[in-house]
Design a protein around this motif. Structure first.
Motif, mmCIF file in Angstrom:
data_model
loop_
_atom_site.group_PDB
_atom_site.id
_atom_site.type_symbol
_atom_site.label_atom_id
_atom_site.label_comp_id
_atom_site.label_asym_id
_atom_site.label_seq_id
_atom_site.Cartn_x
_atom_site.Cartn_y
_atom_site.Cartn_z
ATOM 1 N N MET A 121 -7.863 -10.333 -2.569
ATOM 2 C CA MET A 121 -7.289 -9.178 -3.248
ATOM 3 C C MET A 121 -7.876 -9.097 -4.648
ATOM 4 O O MET A 121 -7.878 -10.091 -5.378
ATOM 5 N N LEU A 122 -8.387 -7.939 -5.001
ATOM 6 C CA LEU A 122 -8.994 -7.726 -6.310
ATOM 7 C C LEU A 122 -8.104 -6.796 -7.118
ATOM 8 O O LEU A 122 -7.778 -5.692 -6.673
ATOM 9 N N LEU A 123 -7.693 -7.236 -8.290
ATOM 10 C CA LEU A 123 -6.878 -6.426 -9.192
ATOM 11 C C LEU A 123 -7.769 -5.896 -10.308
ATOM 12 O O LEU A 123 -8.445 -6.682 -10.991
ATOM 13 N N ILE A 124 -7.782 -4.583 -10.488
ATOM 14 C CA ILE A 124 -8.651 -3.967 -11.489
ATOM 15 C C ILE A 124 -7.789 -3.169 -12.460
ATOM 16 O O ILE A 124 -7.098 -2.217 -12.061
ATOM 17 N N ARG A 125 -7.831 -3.536 -13.708
ATOM 18 C CA ARG A 125 -7.054 -2.819 -14.723
ATOM 19 C C ARG A 125 -7.593 -1.407 -14.916
ATOM 20 O O ARG A 125 -8.791 -1.159 -14.708
ATOM 21 N N LYS A 126 -6.735 -0.521 -15.323
ATOM 22 C CA LYS A 126 -7.206 0.831 -15.607
ATOM 23 C C LYS A 126 -8.223 0.773 -16.743
ATOM 24 O O LYS A 126 -8.129 -0.042 -17.660
ATOM 25 N N ASN A 127 -9.234 1.615 -16.617
ATOM 26 C CA ASN A 127 -10.313 1.755 -17.596
ATOM 27 C C ASN A 127 -11.301 0.583 -17.607
ATOM 28 O O ASN A 127 -12.171 0.528 -18.477
ATOM 29 N N ASP A 128 -11.188 -0.352 -16.643
ATOM 30 C CA ASP A 128 -12.208 -1.393 -16.503
ATOM 31 C C ASP A 128 -13.311 -0.876 -15.569
ATOM 32 O O ASP A 128 -13.050 -0.533 -14.415
ATOM 33 N N GLY A 129 -14.538 -0.794 -16.064
ATOM 34 C CA GLY A 129 -15.648 -0.309 -15.256
ATOM 35 C C GLY A 129 -15.960 -1.254 -14.112
ATOM 36 O O GLY A 129 -15.966 -2.476 -14.283
ATOM 37 N N HIS A 130 -16.244 -0.693 -12.937
ATOM 38 C CA HIS A 130 -16.505 -1.528 -11.773
ATOM 39 C C HIS A 130 -17.327 -0.757 -10.755
ATOM 40 O O HIS A 130 -17.406 0.465 -10.788
ATOM 41 N N ARG A 131 -17.923 -1.486 -9.830
ATOM 42 C CA ARG A 131 -18.649 -0.867 -8.724
ATOM 43 C C ARG A 131 -18.777 -1.852 -7.576
ATOM 44 O O ARG A 131 -18.714 -3.072 -7.756
ATOM 45 N N LEU A 132 -18.949 -1.289 -6.394
ATOM 46 C CA LEU A 132 -19.170 -2.080 -5.195
ATOM 47 C C LEU A 132 -20.660 -2.362 -5.040
ATOM 48 O O LEU A 132 -21.489 -1.485 -5.240
ATOM 49 N N ILE A 133 -20.988 -3.602 -4.698
ATOM 50 C CA ILE A 133 -22.364 -3.983 -4.388
ATOM 51 C C ILE A 133 -22.343 -4.588 -2.989
ATOM 52 O O ILE A 133 -21.652 -5.575 -2.754
ATOM 53 N N ASN A 134 -23.078 -4.010 -2.064
ATOM 54 C CA ASN A 134 -23.097 -4.534 -0.701
ATOM 55 C C ASN A 134 -24.531 -4.536 -0.179
ATOM 56 O O ASN A 134 -24.891 -3.734 0.674
ATOM 57 N N PRO A 135 -25.364 -5.452 -0.701
ATOM 58 C CA PRO A 135 -26.792 -5.403 -0.394
ATOM 59 C C PRO A 135 -27.122 -5.608 1.075
ATOM 60 O O PRO A 135 -28.141 -5.125 1.553
ATOM 61 N N ASN A 136 -26.267 -6.314 1.812
ATOM 62 C CA ASN A 136 -26.556 -6.563 3.224
ATOM 63 C C ASN A 136 -26.283 -5.342 4.093
ATOM 64 O O ASN A 136 -26.744 -5.276 5.233
ATOM 65 N N GLY A 137 -25.510 -4.394 3.584
ATOM 66 C CA GLY A 137 -25.108 -3.252 4.395
ATOM 67 C C GLY A 137 -24.207 -3.664 5.544
ATOM 68 O O GLY A 137 -24.095 -2.959 6.543
#
Length: 281
Positions: A56-72
């Protein structure tokens, strides 16, 4: 970096292999991301996180983030976004507890145990159903469910469970390859010795870095992947328990049954019976 204005409450459960928002972005809402199965990488700020099923990933509001899935590689996730105002009157002035306390130390990832996974997946299922019902009381019930989830997370962190450390890029890449291999070859014999030989790494180094990156020991992760698949087969097929045990990589039904119960909290037969009862009209 892109900014997205969020709804007061949003939840989705989806299976995919790539993000619909691949660039760095941030929300004016709190986000809880739960990985049902598969593995993927998230980057929050400059910190990469290796996520596997049960994380489970908790992300605070206004924290920049992105998904990286190089294997597809395919994965299944639950995405929950909510505005602070959505909790409304449930935010009290009681200084001993604040519903948003899990986010106060920053964004991070925690790994849930087997029964904990079942518990939160049940809450998410209720949220998803209620969010489309549109009953007059639906918003009120969603606030209760969200509060229950936040209390649950707070208690896990308050018990001494630590956030999983962010991975270094090199470790992140190696652990990703190993997790990817396990996810697609769980029915094979997967011992520490065989995996270290395949990926040219020492047993002690693999054991340590896999645990640091995912929160699972290597054997725990293999068992969780196998049991997740077994749950699917118990619900969706008519195979015997012994056949399911063999198909997901267990040598015998006794070991399968013990492992299944230790993770799910029920025997395989009880799990199947409960699911069949839930499906009755």
């Amino acid at each position: 970096m892109n900014f997205f204005c969020s709804d007061p409450f949003y939840i989705s459960r989806e299976s995919k292999s790539r993000s619909s928002i691949p660039s760095f972005h941030y929300h004016d809402a709190y986000e809880i991301l739960y990985i049902v199965s598969g593995e993927l990488h998230y980057c929050i700020g400059s910190q990469p996180f290796q996520l596997v099923g049960g994380s489970m990933l908790l992300i605070r509001k206004n924290d920049g983030h992105r998904l990286i899935n190089p294997n597809g590689a395919p994965f299944e996730r639950v995405t929950l976004l909510f505005q602070e105002d959505f909790l409304g009157g449930l935010l009290t002035e009681d200084s001993s507890f604040h519903p948003l306390s899990p986010f106060q130390t920053g964004s991070g990832s925690i790994r849930l145990k087997g029964q904990e996974q079942g518990y939160v997946e049940g809450i998410f299922a209720k949220m998803a159903a209620e969010s489309v019902n549109g009953f007059p009381e639906s918003n009120f019930y969603l606030k209760i469910l969200l509060s229950e989830l936040l209390v649950f997370i707070h208690r896990i962190l308050n018990s001494g469970r630590q956030y999983i450390n962010a991975s270094t890029n090199q470790v992140h890449q190696r652990i990703s390859h190993i997790a990817h291999f396990i996810n697609h070859h769980y029915e094979q014999r997967l011992t520490l010795e065989e995996l270290t030989s395949r990926f040219h790494v020492s047993p002690s180094h693999l054991s340590r870095t896999f645990k640091e990156s995912t929160g699972f020991t290597l054997i725990e992760y293999v068992n969780h992947v196998r049991i997740k698949q077994a749950c699917h087969l118990l619900k969706e097929s008519h195979l015997q328990v012994s056949e399911i045990a063999e198909s997901v990589g267990f040598d015998n039904s006794t070991h399968f049954g013990r492992t299944f119960k230790s993770i799910i909290g029920l025997s395989p037969l009880k799990f199947r019976k409960n699911h069949q009862a839930d499906m009755r009209p």
